[in-house]
Design a protein around this motif. Structure first.
Motif, PDB file in Angstrom:
ATOM      1  N   VAL A 155      46.580 -19.435 -38.706  1.00 14.82           N
ATOM      2  CA  VAL A 155      46.007 -18.174 -39.201  1.00 14.82           C
ATOM      3  C   VAL A 155      46.471 -17.029 -38.293  1.00 14.82           C
ATOM      4  N   ALA A 156      46.409 -17.267 -37.003  1.00 13.36           N
ATOM      5  CA  ALA A 156      46.766 -16.214 -36.032  1.00 13.36           C
ATOM      6  C   ALA A 156      48.214 -15.781 -36.170  1.00 13.36           C
ATOM      7  N   VAL A 157      49.086 -16.738 -36.520  1.00 19.25           N
ATOM      8  CA  VAL A 157      50.522 -16.409 -36.592  1.00 19.25           C
ATOM      9  C   VAL A 157      50.894 -15.948 -38.004  1.00 19.25           C
ATOM     10  N   GLY A 158      49.905 -15.924 -38.922  1.00 19.57           N
ATOM     11  CA  GLY A 158      50.143 -15.368 -40.247  1.00 19.57           C
ATOM     12  C   GLY A 158      50.564 -16.361 -41.308  1.00 19.57           C
ATOM     13  N   LYS A 159      50.550 -17.667 -40.956  1.00 18.61           N
ATOM     14  CA  LYS A 159      50.936 -18.698 -41.942  1.00 18.61           C
ATOM     15  C   LYS A 159      49.787 -19.021 -42.887  1.00 18.61           C
ATOM     16  N   ARG A 160      48.568 -18.773 -42.477  1.00 18.95           N
ATOM     17  CA  ARG A 160      47.367 -19.033 -43.296  1.00 18.95           C
ATOM     18  C   ARG A 160      46.568 -17.725 -43.338  1.00 18.95           C
ATOM     19  N   ASP A 161      45.830 -17.514 -44.425  1.00 19.76           N
ATOM     20  CA  ASP A 161      45.104 -16.242 -44.564  1.00 19.76           C
ATOM     21  C   ASP A 161      43.786 -16.227 -43.814  1.00 19.76           C
ATOM     22  N   PHE A 162      43.110 -17.380 -43.805  1.00 21.40           N
ATOM     23  CA  PHE A 162      41.800 -17.432 -43.149  1.00 21.40           C
ATOM     24  C   PHE A 162      41.453 -18.868 -42.815  1.00 21.40           C
ATOM     25  N   LEU A 163      40.479 -19.020 -41.944  1.00 21.90           N
ATOM     26  CA  LEU A 163      39.956 -20.343 -41.590  1.00 21.90           C
ATOM     27  C   LEU A 163      38.680 -20.592 -42.376  1.00 21.90           C
ATOM     28  N   GLN A 164      38.595 -21.737 -43.002  1.00 20.81           N
ATOM     29  CA  GLN A 164      37.311 -22.157 -43.586  1.00 20.81           C
ATOM     30  C   GLN A 164      36.475 -22.803 -42.489  1.00 20.81           C
ATOM     31  N   ASP A 184      40.632 -25.443 -18.745  1.00 18.95           N
ATOM     32  CA  ASP A 184      39.425 -24.930 -19.415  1.00 18.95           C
ATOM     33  C   ASP A 184      39.748 -24.417 -20.825  1.00 18.95           C
ATOM     34  N   LEU A 185      38.733 -23.882 -21.500  1.00 18.22           N
ATOM     35  CA  LEU A 185      38.894 -23.464 -22.897  1.00 18.22           C
ATOM     36  C   LEU A 185      39.972 -22.402 -23.042  1.00 18.22           C
ATOM     37  N   ASP A 186      40.002 -21.444 -22.120  1.00 18.03           N
ATOM     38  CA  ASP A 186      41.026 -20.400 -22.236  1.00 18.03           C
ATOM     39  C   ASP A 186      42.436 -20.963 -22.038  1.00 18.03           C
ATOM     40  N   ASP A 187      42.577 -21.974 -21.178  1.00 16.51           N
ATOM     41  CA  ASP A 187      43.888 -22.640 -21.052  1.00 16.51           C
ATOM     42  C   ASP A 187      44.272 -23.268 -22.397  1.00 16.51           C
ATOM     43  N   MET A 188      43.290 -23.873 -23.053  1.00 13.42           N
ATOM     44  CA  MET A 188      43.565 -24.564 -24.317  1.00 13.42           C
ATOM     45  C   MET A 188      44.034 -23.571 -25.385  1.00 13.42           C
ATOM     46  N   THR A 189      43.320 -22.460 -25.495  1.00 10.99           N
ATOM     47  CA  THR A 189      43.667 -21.490 -26.558  1.00 10.99           C
ATOM     48  C   THR A 189      44.920 -20.711 -26.197  1.00 10.99           C
ATOM     49  N   ALA A 190      45.062 -20.317 -24.924  1.00 10.30           N
ATOM     50  CA  ALA A 190      46.247 -19.525 -24.523  1.00 10.30           C
ATOM     51  C   ALA A 190      47.528 -20.348 -24.691  1.00 10.30           C
ATOM     52  N   SER A 191      47.482 -21.632 -24.320  1.00  4.60           N
ATOM     53  CA  SER A 191      48.697 -22.461 -24.426  1.00  4.60           C
ATOM     54  C   SER A 191      49.024 -22.749 -25.900  1.00  4.60           C
ATOM     55  N   THR A 192      47.983 -22.908 -26.714  1.00  2.00           N
ATOM     56  CA  THR A 192      48.217 -23.102 -28.149  1.00  2.00           C
ATOM     57  C   THR A 192      48.864 -21.853 -28.750  1.00  2.00           C
ATOM     58  N   TRP A 193      48.330 -20.690 -28.376  1.00  2.00           N
ATOM     59  CA  TRP A 193      48.885 -19.446 -28.917  1.00  2.00           C
ATOM     60  C   TRP A 193      50.331 -19.227 -28.453  1.00  2.00           C
ATOM     61  N   ALA A 194      50.617 -19.532 -27.195  1.00  2.00           N
ATOM     62  CA  ALA A 194      51.982 -19.364 -26.681  1.00  2.00           C
ATOM     63  C   ALA A 194      52.956 -20.247 -27.467  1.00  2.00           C
ATOM     64  N   TRP A 195      52.557 -21.504 -27.699  1.00  2.00           N
ATOM     65  CA  TRP A 195      53.399 -22.438 -28.466  1.00  2.00           C
ATOM     66  C   TRP A 195      53.592 -21.932 -29.890  1.00  2.00           C
ATOM     67  N   GLN A 196      52.460 -21.594 -30.550  1.00  2.00           N
ATOM     68  CA  GLN A 196      52.537 -21.220 -31.975  1.00  2.00           C
ATOM     69  C   GLN A 196      53.299 -19.916 -32.160  1.00  2.00           C
ATOM     70  N   SER A 197      53.076 -18.955 -31.285  1.00  2.00           N
ATOM     71  CA  SER A 197      53.742 -17.648 -31.471  1.00  2.00           C
ATOM     72  C   SER A 197      55.232 -17.734 -31.173  1.00  2.00           C
ATOM     73  N   LYS A 198      55.618 -18.649 -30.274  1.00  2.00           N
ATOM     74  CA  LYS A 198      57.055 -18.823 -29.994  1.00  2.00           C
ATOM     75  C   LYS A 198      57.710 -19.741 -31.024  1.00  2.00           C
ATOM     76  N   ASN A 199      56.903 -20.554 -31.671  1.00  2.00           N
ATOM     77  CA  ASN A 199      57.443 -21.514 -32.659  1.00  2.00           C
ATOM     78  C   ASN A 199      56.621 -21.430 -33.941  1.00  2.00           C
ATOM     79  N   PRO A 200      56.700 -20.301 -34.669  1.00  2.00           N
ATOM     80  CA  PRO A 200      55.837 -20.098 -35.844  1.00  2.00           C
ATOM     81  C   PRO A 200      55.968 -21.216 -36.885  1.00  2.00           C
ATOM     82  N   ASP A 201      57.177 -21.825 -36.943  1.00  2.00           N
ATOM     83  CA  ASP A 201      57.363 -22.938 -37.878  1.00  2.00           C
ATOM     84  C   ASP A 201      57.464 -24.266 -37.153  1.00  2.00           C
ATOM     85  N   GLY A 202      56.851 -24.312 -35.988  1.00  2.00           N
ATOM     86  CA  GLY A 202      56.882 -25.552 -35.199  1.00  2.00           C
ATOM     87  C   GLY A 202      58.310 -25.913 -34.854  1.00  2.00           C
ATOM     88  N   TYR A 203      58.645 -27.197 -34.968  1.00  2.00           N
ATOM     89  CA  TYR A 203      59.997 -27.649 -34.639  1.00  2.00           C
ATOM     90  C   TYR A 203      60.969 -27.373 -35.791  1.00  2.00           C
TER      91      TYR A 203
END
Ligand code: WQD
Length: 338
Positions: free
Chosen positions: A206-215, A316-335
């Motif tokens: 959702v954050a990277v724009g691939k999905r419109d919203f989270l249910q 911690d939680l911020d490490d979890m979300t920050a690292s996920t965002w770094a991965w997703q934003s650098k790889n919007p379509d994954g591999y």
């Protein structure tokens, strides 16, 4: 040690390869690429400069297993190769039992033929089912509510009986809670094949724009904000638990389960808010009915792992979300974008 990693091109497997090599272990991968792509090992090699022997094949194939055992002669095996979609497991029970149980059996037979006596198993806190008490400790009753959970518990039973039948076999049963996050390099991370089942990758898309919203599945659970609570654990902490388990297996025999979680749980709304802090933008959500099979809350008592594996989560939680965002934003379509 020489460590064979089945499913080593997967999300948790790839992170574990890096941690194993960082501790001086030699690694070999067997993966059928049913839920991974070869690009993952290209990136792991680039991140580690380590030699990785790898085979493309199925853990249910005795000839393939014998070829791997003969070529690499593992001293231990970390067994990730398996299916893990809870909903799919109910639709395809025979497939799940064939891979998760049959694959474990085929691997053990091959290990016996090759004289390999240590196995670290990718199990899941799902084996506990509805909590009788929380946090779950390893003595909590096991009553899984999905075929996926049943398949993991059956594999644990097989491993327990295998380790009991011989004086020098070791089976370390790692019961994961909810793995999330990505390597600090943002070069490897979670890349679901289809629409993500799990919360964190869905939020990231959702954050990277691939999905419109989270249910948000359910807001009437018996939790502080009504949404489901889970014990999320950073994938690098989880990977390090496997390295600790390899060390433990060098000096222990028999089978023993370990909870691999943080002991801290967060709600869906907590995770959304944390991710908004990480990505700096709002995550649109819509309220939806509860998802079949979900339980209100899960939380780990990981004190046994601390005492006996000398392991504890450090991210911690911020490490979890920050690292996920770094991965997703650098790889919007994954591999796929590689
Ligand atoms: C977490 C919370 C959902 C998606 C499963 C397996 C477990 C492990 C991890 C393999 C719940 C809510 C989710 C969404 C939501 N898999 N949610 N909207 O179900 O705890 O665990 O995956 O090892 O074995 O059981 O993880 O991430 O799917 O759900 O509201 O779009 O997020 O209801 O409360 P789960 P999850």
């Amino acid at each position: 040690m020489r460590v064979l990693v089945t499913g080593g091109a997967g999300y948790i497997g790839s992170h574990t390869l890096l941690e194993l090599m960082a501790q001086g272990h030699e690694v070999c991968v067997l993966d059928n690429y049913s839920n991974a792509v070869p690009e993952v090992l290209t990136r792991v090699r680039a991140l580690s400069n380590g030699a990785i022997m790898d085979f493309a094949g199925d853990v249910r194939d005795p000839a393939m297993l014998d070829q791997v055992m003969q070529a690499f002669q593992p001293e231990a095996v970390i067994h990730f190769a398996g299916l893990k979609a809870v909903g799919e497991s109910t639709e395809k029970p025979l497939y799940y039992y064939d891979v998760n149980v049959g694959g474990t059996l085929a691997l053990l037979h091959a290990m016996e033929r090759a004289g390999c006596k240590r196995l670290i198993f990718s199990s899941s806190a799902t084996v506990y089912g509805e909590p009788v008490y929380l946090p779950y400790d390893e003595a909590h009753p096991t009553n899984p509510t999905s075929v996926y959970g049943q398949s993991k518990l059956m594999a644990e039973r097989i491993l327990t009986d295998w380790a009991a039948a011989f004086p020098d076999r070791t089976a370390v049963l790692l019961r994961y809670f909810n793995p999330v996050g990505a390597h600090a390099s943002a070069q490897i991370g979670e890349d679901p094949k289809d629409i993500p089942n799990n919360l964190m990758p869905f939020i990231a898309q959702v954050a990277v724009g691939k999905r419109d919203f989270l249910q948000i599945f359910g807001d009437d659970y018996d939790t502080p904000d009504g949404t489901g609570q889970r014990d999320y654990i950073h994938v690098v902490d989880l990977a390090r638990a496997h390295v600790a388990a390899v060390t433990y297996a060098e000096g222990a025999t028999g089978a023993r389960p370990f909870n691999i979680g943080t002991g801290q749980s967060y709600s869906v709304r907590d995770m959304v808010a944390a991710f908004e802090r990480a990505c700096g933008k709002p995550i649109p959500t819509k309220q939806a009915p509860r998802r079949a099979g979900d339980i209100a809350a899960m939380q780990a008592d990981a004190s046994r792992a601390a005492a006996e594996l000398n392991w504890a989560a450090s991210h911690d939680l911020d490490d979890m979300t920050a690292s996920t965002w770094a991965w997703q934003s650098k790889n919007p379509d994954g591999y796929k974008g590689a």
